[in-house]
Design a protein around this motif. Structure first.
Motif, PDB file in Angstrom:
ATOM      1  N   THR A 180       1.032  -1.368   0.354  1.00 29.66           N
ATOM      2  CA  THR A 180      -0.263  -0.240  -0.358  1.00 29.66           C
ATOM      3  C   THR A 180       0.777   1.054  -0.143  1.00 29.66           C
ATOM      4  N   LEU A 192      -0.461  -6.002  -0.796  1.00 32.13           N
ATOM      5  CA  LEU A 192      -2.134  -5.866  -1.882  1.00 32.13           C
ATOM      6  C   LEU A 192      -2.123  -7.471  -2.083  1.00 32.13           C
ATOM      7  N   ILE A 195      -4.273  -5.903  -7.714  1.00 32.44           N
ATOM      8  CA  ILE A 195      -4.146  -4.182  -7.601  1.00 32.44           C
ATOM      9  C   ILE A 195      -4.140  -4.164  -9.585  1.00 32.44           C
ATOM     10  N   GLU A 199      -3.279   1.619 -11.320  1.00 33.86           N
ATOM     11  CA  GLU A 199      -3.540   1.764 -10.319  1.00 33.86           C
ATOM     12  C   GLU A 199      -1.632   1.400 -10.745  1.00 33.86           C
ATOM     13  N   THR A 238       1.279 -10.574  -5.135  1.00 31.14           N
ATOM     14  CA  THR A 238       0.089  -9.752  -5.346  1.00 31.14           C
ATOM     15  C   THR A 238       0.129  -9.604  -6.768  1.00 31.14           C
ATOM     16  N   ASP A 243      -9.642  -5.120 -14.030  1.00 34.13           N
ATOM     17  CA  ASP A 243     -10.147  -4.434 -12.922  1.00 34.13           C
ATOM     18  C   ASP A 243     -11.823  -5.556 -13.127  1.00 34.13           C
ATOM     19  N   GLN A 250     -14.503  -3.715  -2.167  1.00 33.90           N
ATOM     20  CA  GLN A 250     -13.552  -2.559  -3.085  1.00 33.90           C
ATOM     21  C   GLN A 250     -12.516  -1.087  -2.763  1.00 33.90           C
ATOM     22  N   SER A 254      -6.047   2.160  -3.320  1.00 37.98           N
ATOM     23  CA  SER A 254      -5.366   1.260  -3.024  1.00 37.98           C
ATOM     24  C   SER A 254      -4.109   1.487  -3.525  1.00 37.98           C
ATOM     25  N   GLY A 347      -6.021   4.919  -6.836  1.00 41.19           N
ATOM     26  CA  GLY A 347      -7.112   4.120  -6.290  1.00 41.19           C
ATOM     27  C   GLY A 347      -8.185   4.410  -7.456  1.00 41.19           C
ATOM     28  N   LEU A 403      -5.936   2.361   4.926  1.00 47.10           N
ATOM     29  CA  LEU A 403      -5.547   1.336   4.359  1.00 47.10           C
ATOM     30  C   LEU A 403      -4.600   0.338   5.690  1.00 47.10           C
TER      31      LEU A 403
END
Ligand code: ASP
Ligand code: MG
Length: 411
Positions: A180, A192, A195, A199, A238, A243, A250, A254, A347, A403
């Protein structure tokens, strides 16, 4: 059974022992029934060493010859890994970029991939071999060895995954995923699970140097699922992907990216006439200086202030150019500041949520942090602040946007 491209970076193949460890890991994946194409970097430090050798001959090495030299780093690691795999009873074969035929244009030291011949690789996979390919390199149509730019093995991995329509491209490195924010700044930063490409591009271009930006662009364009994982620790890493589900759960933000490499320049009292932005930034771009944020104020008294940021290394050059411009167009003065930092919240959730920017400003206001510049895009809000407040800003935003990692038992 899946077809997986696995790329291992320089530290993961930095010694013979590490290469043996990578071989153990590859063997496990192979025994689980996967088809594997492995892409390797040179041993860490090796590319720098090779460039240094070239520079001992000439300050400005001939680009074609430089590519001949620096491409050897990867040729060593692929041979070693192929040997280590065969030693373990895993049939494997290594190929340089030109042997595969990773065809590129002829821009030495920064070549672009045009086409990948997948036939040889497919034939080997069919025969049950693990294919080990040198990252970072290709060949142009005249048979000259080319390289793809520093960090280019990531791009090789993604390009091969795209060409082979692999199920996943796994990038093994020395971190266990994308966070993050930088865990060295925020102890509660979290890995994360997922992602989006968009992003990740924002995070990467803002300084989260986990992946080469070009590789992420490439993966997004060809929709290659990318996964960042730790080479020697177990864990899901990750996943970087498109998306698909806009889930209710969500998070809006992010990650938080930051950058200490910028400097700010202002030209004051600029006559407010059409073409003035061009008169100011034209000479800057002619001097090959890249501009990031730009702010022009509303004019009063027929003059305006014009502020922009550049890389700190370009500060002095930009200042000199601007002084010239200032005299030419009759502006009042040029002022600059190198003690700034940029902080950005990133994000895709921003698209569907209002009030994200004001939440950011509120959180900074609570800490008494003055905002010097603001810019926004569809999935990002950036502010420039005084550098001394950077860590405080990142930490407070990390908390404000929920976060922070949940406290573990006993903490
Ligand atoms: N060995 C090359 C470099 O150091 C390519 C890479 O590692 O991705 O830039
Ligand atoms: Mg790298």
């Amino acid at each position: 059974m899946a077809l997986i491209v696995q790329k291992f970076g320089g530290t993961s193949v930095g010694t013979v022992e590490r290469i043996e460890q990578v071989a153990d890991k590859v063997k496990k994946f192979r025994e689980a029934g996967n088809d594997l194409v492995i892409v390797l970097s040179a041993m860490s430090g090796e590319t720098n060493r090779l460039i240094d050798l070239a520079k001992q001959i000439s300050d400005q090495p001939l680009p074609r010859e430089l590519d001949v030299i620096v491409s050897t780093g990867e040729q060593v690691t692929i041979g070693l890994l192929a040997m280590a795999l065969n030693k373990r009873g895993v049939p494997a074969v290594s190929y340089t970029g030109s042997q595969v035929r990773i065809l590129t244009d002829s821009s030495h030291t920064k070549a672009r991939i045009l086409k990948i011949d997948d036939q040889k690789i497919r034939a080997d996979l069919k025969e049950g071999r693990v294919v080990v390919v040198a990252g970072f390199q290709g060949v142009d149509e005249n048979g000259n060895i080319t390289t793809l730019g520093r960090g280019g093995s990531d791009t090789t991995g993604v390009a091969l995954a795209a060409a082979l329509k692999a199920d996943e491209c796994q990038i093994y490195t020395d971190v266990d995923g994308v966070y993050t924010t930088d865990p060295r700044v925020v102890a509660k930063a979290q890995r994360l699970e997922k992602i989006t490409f968009e992003e990740m591009l924002e995070m990467a271009s803002l300084g989260s140097k986990v992946l080469q930006i070009r590789a992420v662009e490439f993966a997004g364009k060809y929709n290659v699922p990318l996964r960042v994982l730790h080479s020697f620790k177990e864990g899901p890493g990750t996943l970087i992907t498109i998306d698909e589900e806009e889930s209710m759960e969500q998070p809006i933000i992010s990650g938080i990216a930051f950058n200490r490499d910028e400097a700010k320049l202002t030209i004051r009292g600029v006559p407010d006439t059409p073409g003035v932005a061009f008169k100011i930034l034209g000479p800057i771009s002619a001097a090959n200086i890249e501009v990031d944020m730009i702010v022009q104020n509303v004019a009063h008294d027929n003059t305006t202030d014009f502020t922009f940021t550049v890389h700190r290394n370009d500060y002095q050059a930009a200042h000199d150019v601007l002084e010239n411009t200032s005299r030419e167009i009759g502006a009042r003065e040029v002022v600059g500041d190198t003690n700034i930092a940029k902080v950005s919240i990133v994000g895709v959730g921003m698209r569907s949520h209002a009030g994200v920017a004001s939440r950011m400003f509120e959180s900074l206001a609570k800490e008494n942090i003055n905002i010097l510049m603001i810019s926004t895009s569809e999935i990002k809000v950036s502010v420039v602040i005084e550098e001394k407040y950077l860590e405080l800003a990142v930490r407070s935003l990390h908390t404000a946007f929920d976060l922070d990692a949940p406290a573990r038992q006993g903490e």
